[in-house]
Design a protein around this motif. Structure first.
Motif, PDB file in Angstrom:
ATOM      1  N   ASN A 231       0.698  -1.282  -0.036  1.00  0.00           N
ATOM      2  CA  ASN A 231       0.012   0.134  -0.014  1.00  0.00           C
ATOM      3  C   ASN A 231       0.948   1.415   0.094  1.00  0.00           C
ATOM      4  O   ASN A 231       0.365   2.608   0.206  1.00  0.00           O
TER       5      ASN A 231
ATOM      6  N   SER B  33       8.503  -5.244  14.114  1.00  0.00           N
ATOM      7  CA  SER B  33       7.876  -6.615  13.886  1.00  0.00           C
ATOM      8  C   SER B  33       8.224  -6.728  12.424  1.00  0.00           C
ATOM      9  O   SER B  33       8.879  -7.863  11.824  1.00  0.00           O
TER      10      SER B  33
ATOM     11  N   ARG C 100      10.748  -9.674  11.413  1.00  0.00           N
ATOM     12  CA  ARG C 100      10.210 -10.802  10.217  1.00  0.00           C
ATOM     13  C   ARG C 100      10.912 -10.844   8.920  1.00  0.00           C
ATOM     14  O   ARG C 100      10.848 -11.761   8.130  1.00  0.00           O
TER      15      ARG C 100
ATOM     16  N   ASP D  89       9.298 -12.253  18.713  1.00  0.00           N
ATOM     17  CA  ASP D  89       8.324 -11.156  18.340  1.00  0.00           C
ATOM     18  C   ASP D  89       7.335 -10.682  19.461  1.00  0.00           C
ATOM     19  O   ASP D  89       6.371 -11.657  19.433  1.00  0.00           O
TER      20      ASP D  89
HETATM   21  P1  ADP Z   1       1.673  -7.435  14.984  1.00  0.00           P
HETATM   22  O1  ADP Z   1       0.900  -7.204  16.454  1.00  0.00           O
HETATM   23  O2  ADP Z   1       2.222  -8.664  14.755  1.00  0.00           O
HETATM   24  O3  ADP Z   1       2.956  -6.378  14.748  1.00  0.00           O
HETATM   25  P2  ADP Z   1      -0.596  -6.415  13.801  1.00  0.00           P
HETATM   26  O4  ADP Z   1      -1.590  -6.752  14.766  1.00  0.00           O
HETATM   27  O5  ADP Z   1      -0.021  -4.807  13.698  1.00  0.00           O
HETATM   28  O6  ADP Z   1       0.700  -7.202  13.768  1.00  0.00           O
HETATM   29  O7  ADP Z   1      -0.733  -6.686  12.298  1.00  0.00           O
HETATM   30  C1  ADP Z   1      -1.416  -7.972  11.966  1.00  0.00           C
HETATM   31  C2  ADP Z   1      -1.237  -8.190  10.540  1.00  0.00           C
HETATM   32  O8  ADP Z   1      -1.878  -7.044   9.817  1.00  0.00           O
HETATM   33  C3  ADP Z   1       0.195  -8.670   9.897  1.00  0.00           C
HETATM   34  O9  ADP Z   1       0.269  -9.325   8.848  1.00  0.00           O
HETATM   35  C4  ADP Z   1       0.599  -7.253   9.541  1.00  0.00           C
HETATM   36  O10 ADP Z   1       1.359  -7.178   8.330  1.00  0.00           O
HETATM   37  C5  ADP Z   1      -0.915  -6.544   8.963  1.00  0.00           C
HETATM   38  N1  ADP Z   1      -0.838  -4.998   9.091  1.00  0.00           N
HETATM   39  C6  ADP Z   1      -0.499  -4.397  10.026  1.00  0.00           C
HETATM   40  N2  ADP Z   1      -0.905  -3.059   9.668  1.00  0.00           N
HETATM   41  C7  ADP Z   1      -1.451  -3.046   8.328  1.00  0.00           C
HETATM   42  C8  ADP Z   1      -1.590  -1.893   7.592  1.00  0.00           C
HETATM   43  N3  ADP Z   1      -1.592  -0.759   7.906  1.00  0.00           N
HETATM   44  N4  ADP Z   1      -1.981  -2.469   6.268  1.00  0.00           N
HETATM   45  C9  ADP Z   1      -2.368  -3.688   6.147  1.00  0.00           C
HETATM   46  N5  ADP Z   1      -1.967  -4.810   6.741  1.00  0.00           N
HETATM   47  C10 ADP Z   1      -1.386  -4.574   7.960  1.00  0.00           C
END
Ligand code: ADP
Ligand code: ADP
Length: 239
Positions: free
Chosen positions: A15, A44, A48, A172
């Motif tokens: 995006n 993260s 990753r 993580d």
């Molecule tokens: P984490 O807690 O492991 O850092 P998140 O809960 O923030 O991950 O995100 C969960 C999933 O959503 C992950 O696969 C991450 O890549 C995706 N994600 C996080 N932020 C965005 C975003 N702004 N747009 C699209 N996908 C996202």
């Protein structure tokens, strides 16, 4: 010498969001590194990237002598057997026994086919049991994983990572779902076993006090930029 090396690594999500911006970083064998930063800072994403659960879009990322950004899937699988993962949500199979969960760490060694029919060499069983003992839950070996507390479930995932006999452990937010006393116990165990096995361990935490208690070295991220890298004595004026 460096086991992991980021050379000008950036990651742009589909995006257009920049998850990592020109990261330069060397992590030596045996270091226990903690990454800190606010939610959304890129912790993260950075962790990753190291086993290519997410793929940086430019730069060079050397893991154990290979630029993993250049590897084909089959080569990547080999590199990943050397990297144990620990997640905030434990990622264990709750309906299976603790021992079966830990044995999953042997999949890269034993082969999926044999393990599918429930067969693991005796040696694998010994390694798994030994690692359960090291994190203090060997008595739970035959219990369904769903019956364990959060702290115990995270110990299962530590034992599974160790049973993989990796060079690197990536954790993580391993204690983000645990209460503070349990968090400390789990971090202590993780640090001790990492030391004992000479592992290179990279952990994301969002509490600086916890980072200072366990890290050999702290890396700070903000908005995808590396803004701090140093031993813990130097942290105070940054926080
Ligand atoms: P984490 O807690 O492991 O850092 P998140 O809960 O923030 O991950 O995100 C969960 C999933 O959503 C992950 O696969 C991450 O890549 C995706 N994600 C996080 N932020 C965005 C975003 N702004 N747009 C699209 N996908 C996202
Ligand atoms: P942290 O682990 O420090 O909380 P993340 O590495 O999960 O941070 O995310 C860094 C930034 O990248 C955040 O702004 C997040 O929303 C965004 N992000 C994560 N995954 C995705 C994704 N799949 N697509 C778009 N943006 C993402």
């Amino acid at each position: 010498n460096a086991l992991i090396e980021f050379n000008d690594v950036s990651l742009v999500y589909p995006n257009g969001h920049k998850g990592l911006k020109n990261i330069n970083l060397k992590i030596n064998e045996g270091e226990f590194v903690v990454i800190v930063g606010m939610s959304g800072a890129g912790k993260s994403t950075l962790i990753r990237s190291i086993n290519r659960m997410v793929t940086p879009t430019s730069g060079e990322l050397i893991v154990d002598g290979e630029d993993i950004l250049q590897l084909k899937d089959s080569q990547l699988r080999k590199v990943r057997t050397n990297i144990g993962m620990i997640f905030q949500s434990y990622n264990i199979v709750k309906r299976m026994s603790v021992l079966r969960n830990v044995l999953a760490g042997r999949l890269g060694h034993t082969g999926t086919l044999r393990s599918l029919v429930g067969w693991f060499p005796q040696n694998d069983l010994q390694i798994a049991m030994n690692n359960l003992e090291r994190v203090g839950i060997d008595e739970k070996a035959y219990v369904r994983a769903s019956n364990l507390s959060g702290g115990q479930q995270q110990r299962v995932s530590i034992a599974r990572a160790l049973t993989q006999q990796p060079k690197v452990i990536l954790a993580d937010e391993p204690v983000a779902s645990l209460d503070p006393p349990t968090s400390h116990k789990v971090m202590k165990d993780l640090k001790r076993v990492s030391r004992e096995d000479g592992l290179t361990t990279i952990v994301n935490l969002h509490f600086i006090d916890m980072a200072m208690e366990y890290a050999d070295r702290i890396i700070g991220l903000r908005d995808g930029n590396l803004v701090f890298d140093g031993p813990i004595e130097e942290v105070t004026d940054q926080t």
